[in-house]
Design a protein around this motif. Structure first.
Motif, PDB file in Angstrom:
ATOM      1  N   ILE A 138      -3.900   4.553  -5.077  1.00 49.82           N
ATOM      2  CA  ILE A 138      -3.423   4.577  -3.695  1.00 49.82           C
ATOM      3  C   ILE A 138      -3.825   3.271  -3.020  1.00 49.82           C
ATOM      4  O   ILE A 138      -5.018   2.967  -2.898  1.00 49.82           O
ATOM      5  N   SER A 155      -8.342   6.482  -0.908  1.00 51.12           N
ATOM      6  CA  SER A 155      -7.583   5.317  -1.369  1.00 51.12           C
ATOM      7  C   SER A 155      -8.177   4.870  -2.696  1.00 51.12           C
ATOM      8  O   SER A 155      -9.235   5.358  -3.114  1.00 51.12           O
ATOM      9  N   ILE A 185       1.660   4.736  -3.372  1.00 48.65           N
ATOM     10  CA  ILE A 185       1.087   5.645  -4.374  1.00 48.65           C
ATOM     11  C   ILE A 185       1.758   5.397  -5.718  1.00 48.65           C
ATOM     12  O   ILE A 185       2.983   5.508  -5.842  1.00 48.65           O
TER      13      ILE A 185
END
Length: 199
Positions: free
Chosen positions: A35, A84, A10
């Motif tokens: 992410i 993500s 992250i």
């Protein structure tokens, strides 16, 4: 042969503003995140002690839960699905003025397990108050302010670049005593040996 879990990476780009008002201190933060390697279903964010959560928004947020477990104040954000790539979370926090000390560490938020945490930080105060910087670590003064619009109604304005997650900023808040300057005009009239003044 065994398989090991892949942890998400992250990276956080924070854009935060702390406003010291007459009645409360507010912290507004936009977290732009990237992410990578694996998706996440939840995220933990440490928030400053004494602050209430006014609002949390984000496209994939399902619910959030505030907790003080383990002696730290934090919020756990759960998402609708595994996320993500790019993601954004907006937080608005506030604390009443009576909980504010004259000398203090600037409040901040921290994303747990972030690989990188950088960004921008702005400090503002209402007219009649001054913010003095006592110490700073992990921050540098921003020279390029082309992305900031002028805020003529506010007094103390400090802008920093966040270099790392564990930054600290020591500040002192001081109330500036107001004063009034009067300008007067006197007109003198001379007639028949008398001198009269009018304002």
């Amino acid at each position: 042969m065994s398989a090991s879990a892949v942890n998400a990476e992250i990276r956080v780009d924070e854009d935060s503003q702390i406003f010291f008002g007459d009645e409360k201190t507010t912290l507004k933060s936009k977290l732009s995140m990237d992410i990578a390697k694996a998706g996440i279903f939840a995220m933990t964010i440490d928030i400053p002690e004494g602050f209430d959560i006014d609002k949390i928004t984000g496209a994939e947020i399902k619910l959030w839960d505030e907790t003080t477990a383990g002696g730290s104040h934090k919020v756990i954000i759960n998402f609708n699905k595994s996320i993500s790539g790019p993601a954004e979370i907006n937080l608005e926090l506030s604390a009443p003025e009576q909980k504010r000390a004259a000398e203090m560490k600037a409040p901040k938020i921290t994303v747990k397990n972030a690989l990188r945490h950088k960004g921008k930080l702005a400090l503002r105060s209402e007219r009649g108050a001054r913010i003095d910087i006592l110490s700073r670590e992990g921050l540098e003064i921003r020279r390029d302010l082309s992305d900031i619009s002028p805020v003529s109604s506010l007094d103390s304005i400090h802008n920093f670049a966040i270099l790392r997650e564990d930054w600290e900023l020591g500040i002192k808040l001081e109330t500036i005593q107001s004063w009034l300057q009067a300008e007067t005009l006197q007109i003198a009239k001379i007639s028949e040996g008398t001198l009269d003044f009018t304002a």
